[in-house]
Write a protein that holds these residues in place. Sequence first.
Motif, PDB file in Angstrom:
ATOM      1  N   ILE A  56      42.671  15.467  40.530  1.00 51.23           N
ATOM      2  CA  ILE A  56      41.938  16.568  41.159  1.00 51.23           C
ATOM      3  C   ILE A  56      40.429  16.331  41.196  1.00 51.23           C
ATOM      4  N   GLY A  57      39.984  15.170  40.743  1.00 54.01           N
ATOM      5  CA  GLY A  57      38.586  14.801  40.900  1.00 54.01           C
ATOM      6  C   GLY A  57      37.646  15.192  39.790  1.00 54.01           C
ATOM      7  N   LEU A  58      38.178  15.620  38.645  1.00 52.02           N
ATOM      8  CA  LEU A  58      37.323  15.979  37.517  1.00 52.02           C
ATOM      9  C   LEU A  58      37.072  14.801  36.582  1.00 52.02           C
ATOM     10  N   GLN A  59      37.799  13.726  36.774  1.00 43.91           N
ATOM     11  CA  GLN A  59      37.652  12.514  35.971  1.00 43.91           C
ATOM     12  C   GLN A  59      37.561  11.325  36.928  1.00 43.91           C
ATOM     13  N   THR A  60      36.504  10.541  36.813  1.00 39.95           N
ATOM     14  CA  THR A  60      36.348   9.360  37.669  1.00 39.95           C
ATOM     15  C   THR A  60      36.985   8.152  37.001  1.00 39.95           C
ATOM     16  N   PRO A  61      38.017   7.577  37.596  1.00 38.32           N
ATOM     17  CA  PRO A  61      38.694   6.424  36.997  1.00 38.32           C
ATOM     18  C   PRO A  61      37.809   5.183  36.991  1.00 38.32           C
ATOM     19  N   LEU A  62      38.138   4.272  36.107  1.00 41.00           N
ATOM     20  CA  LEU A  62      37.431   2.989  36.055  1.00 41.00           C
ATOM     21  C   LEU A  62      37.898   2.077  37.185  1.00 41.00           C
ATOM     22  N   ALA A  63      39.145   2.252  37.600  1.00 40.59           N
ATOM     23  CA  ALA A  63      39.701   1.437  38.678  1.00 40.59           C
ATOM     24  C   ALA A  63      40.946   2.123  39.222  1.00 40.59           C
ATOM     25  N   GLY A  64      41.392   1.645  40.392  1.00 42.54           N
ATOM     26  CA  GLY A  64      42.609   2.185  40.980  1.00 42.54           C
ATOM     27  C   GLY A  64      42.332   3.068  42.181  1.00 42.54           C
ATOM     28  N   SER A  65      43.406   3.570  42.763  1.00 42.88           N
ATOM     29  CA  SER A  65      43.291   4.451  43.929  1.00 42.88           C
ATOM     30  C   SER A  65      44.160   5.684  43.754  1.00 42.88           C
ATOM     31  N   ILE A  66      43.692   6.803  44.321  1.00 39.95           N
ATOM     32  CA  ILE A  66      44.448   8.057  44.300  1.00 39.95           C
ATOM     33  C   ILE A  66      44.380   8.661  45.691  1.00 39.95           C
ATOM     34  N   GLU A  67      45.542   8.936  46.268  1.00 36.76           N
ATOM     35  CA  GLU A  67      45.611   9.623  47.549  1.00 36.76           C
ATOM     36  C   GLU A  67      46.395  10.914  47.381  1.00 36.76           C
ATOM     37  N   VAL A  68      45.854  11.996  47.931  1.00 39.09           N
ATOM     38  CA  VAL A  68      46.539  13.285  47.952  1.00 39.09           C
ATOM     39  C   VAL A  68      46.596  13.726  49.404  1.00 39.09           C
ATOM     40  N   PHE A  69      47.796  14.047  49.880  1.00 35.44           N
ATOM     41  CA  PHE A  69      48.005  14.375  51.294  1.00 35.44           C
ATOM     42  C   PHE A  69      47.514  13.234  52.197  1.00 35.44           C
ATOM     43  N   GLY A  70      47.644  12.000  51.714  1.00 35.92           N
ATOM     44  CA  GLY A  70      47.253  10.849  52.503  1.00 35.92           C
ATOM     45  C   GLY A  70      45.766  10.562  52.533  1.00 35.92           C
ATOM     46  N   GLU A  71      44.980  11.340  51.779  1.00 40.86           N
ATOM     47  CA  GLU A  71      43.530  11.169  51.759  1.00 40.86           C
ATOM     48  C   GLU A  71      43.069  10.653  50.403  1.00 40.86           C
ATOM     49  N   ASN A  72      42.169   9.670  50.423  1.00 38.23           N
ATOM     50  CA  ASN A  72      41.596   9.163  49.185  1.00 38.23           C
ATOM     51  C   ASN A  72      40.750  10.247  48.520  1.00 38.23           C
ATOM     52  N   THR A  73      40.893  10.416  47.201  1.00 38.37           N
ATOM     53  CA  THR A  73      40.148  11.464  46.502  1.00 38.37           C
ATOM     54  C   THR A  73      39.076  10.915  45.566  1.00 38.37           C
ATOM     55  N   ILE A  74      38.989   9.593  45.447  1.00 40.79           N
ATOM     56  CA  ILE A  74      38.023   9.009  44.516  1.00 40.79           C
ATOM     57  C   ILE A  74      36.700   8.718  45.226  1.00 40.79           C
ATOM     58  N   GLY A  75      35.602   9.174  44.619  1.00 41.05           N
ATOM     59  CA  GLY A  75      34.278   8.838  45.117  1.00 41.05           C
ATOM     60  C   GLY A  75      33.865   9.530  46.398  1.00 41.05           C
ATOM     61  N   ARG A  76      34.531  10.612  46.750  1.00 41.84           N
ATOM     62  CA  ARG A  76      34.189  11.322  47.975  1.00 41.84           C
ATOM     63  C   ARG A  76      33.068  12.318  47.714  1.00 41.84           C
ATOM     64  N   GLU A  77      32.264  12.545  48.727  1.00 42.71           N
ATOM     65  CA  GLU A  77      31.230  13.559  48.636  1.00 42.71           C
ATOM     66  C   GLU A  77      31.875  14.934  48.518  1.00 42.71           C
ATOM     67  N   GLU A  78      31.162  15.868  47.880  1.00 49.17           N
ATOM     68  CA  GLU A  78      31.688  17.215  47.672  1.00 49.17           C
ATOM     69  C   GLU A  78      32.133  17.848  48.986  1.00 49.17           C
ATOM     70  N   THR A  79      31.308  17.695  50.009  1.00 46.36           N
ATOM     71  CA  THR A  79      31.640  18.316  51.306  1.00 46.36           C
ATOM     72  C   THR A  79      32.884  17.695  51.925  1.00 46.36           C
ATOM     73  N   GLU A  80      33.126  16.399  51.653  1.00 46.81           N
ATOM     74  CA  GLU A  80      34.297  15.730  52.209  1.00 46.81           C
ATOM     75  C   GLU A  80      35.576  16.147  51.496  1.00 46.81           C
ATOM     76  N   ALA A  81      35.450  16.503  50.228  1.00 47.97           N
ATOM     77  CA  ALA A  81      36.628  16.821  49.424  1.00 47.97           C
ATOM     78  C   ALA A  81      37.086  18.269  49.569  1.00 47.97           C
ATOM     79  N   ILE A  82      36.257  19.115  50.177  1.00 44.55           N
ATOM     80  CA  ILE A  82      36.564  20.540  50.235  1.00 44.55           C
ATOM     81  C   ILE A  82      37.905  20.822  50.902  1.00 44.55           C
ATOM     82  N   GLU A  83      38.161  20.181  52.033  1.00 40.56           N
ATOM     83  CA  GLU A  83      39.386  20.474  52.777  1.00 40.56           C
ATOM     84  C   GLU A  83      40.633  20.100  51.980  1.00 40.56           C
ATOM     85  N   ILE A  84      40.553  19.038  51.173  1.00 38.86           N
ATOM     86  CA  ILE A  84      41.699  18.671  50.333  1.00 38.86           C
ATOM     87  C   ILE A  84      41.847  19.659  49.185  1.00 38.86           C
ATOM     88  N   ARG A  85      40.737  20.012  48.553  1.00 37.39           N
ATOM     89  CA  ARG A  85      40.777  20.917  47.401  1.00 37.39           C
ATOM     90  C   ARG A  85      41.326  22.292  47.764  1.00 37.39           C
TER      91      ARG A  85
END
Length: 280
Positions: free
Chosen positions: A57-86
């Motif tokens: 859910i974006g409260l912990q930044t991983p050291l490595a790896g990838s996370i997709e929710v609903f087909g969208e990457n959730t790591i390292g996204r700007e706050e405004t970009e993550a709003i629609e997923i959240r």
Amino acid sequence: MVPRDSTETVICVRGLKNGFGDQLVHDDLDLDVRRGEILGVVGGSGTGKSVLMRSIIGLQTPLAGSIEVFGENTIGREETEAIEIRKRWGVLFQGGALFSTLTVSENVQVPLKEFYPKLDQALLEEIAAYKVVMTGLPPDAAPKFPAELSGGMRKRAGLARALALDPELLFLDEPTAGLDPIGAAAFDELTASLQKTLGLTVFLITHDLDTLYAICDRVAVLADKKVIAVGTIDELLALDHPWIQEYFNGPRGRAATASAERHEAENVGAESARTEDMRG
């Protein structure tokens, strides 16, 4: 509503690595969560169950790896970009995590105000009242403060807030912890009912074996810094990993199995009685 046997992936985690200082919590962790299922997540103390959820859910930044929710990457996204997923998920943290200075209604309104700041106050209160009742709380719980509620009621109030935005995906972190067996069973039934009615996908962290047997479609086991197995309880029992065998075949596991079998027998008996009544 999406069928519970759907194979569409809602959460896809690959090669996840998490750590704090010299302590590595996850290393090359993979996990898929299917649309419409209730996935139980279990593991011993320190295996990083909550850290995994917080990473997704974006409260912990991983050291490595990838996370997709609903087909969208959730790591390292700007706050405004993550709003629609959240907007598409809701979270019930351990203990409910309610704001103590806000009423139940005001707590439920928090995500509504965050994402829809122009909503009329009367509509906010109406939505909050609906969510309160939806989670099994009496209407008069809405104007109360968390301190005025029992532990079980606080959990339900936290769930009402998690459902405020009509999410597709629900995260539950130890929702039955601290509840007595009757309260825990009632919360399990509520979760299953809401999943079915709303077509939710549920990511459920728990140590409660009764919950796993009662409502989970599959169970993911965290050990050795990764997800070592995912499957139904019967599929997991066929594995020879020592932690899995100790967890599911220990005294509490055997008790949970017996309880699930009794419940199934009672359901079969009740269904047979209804059939006989109809024939009569």
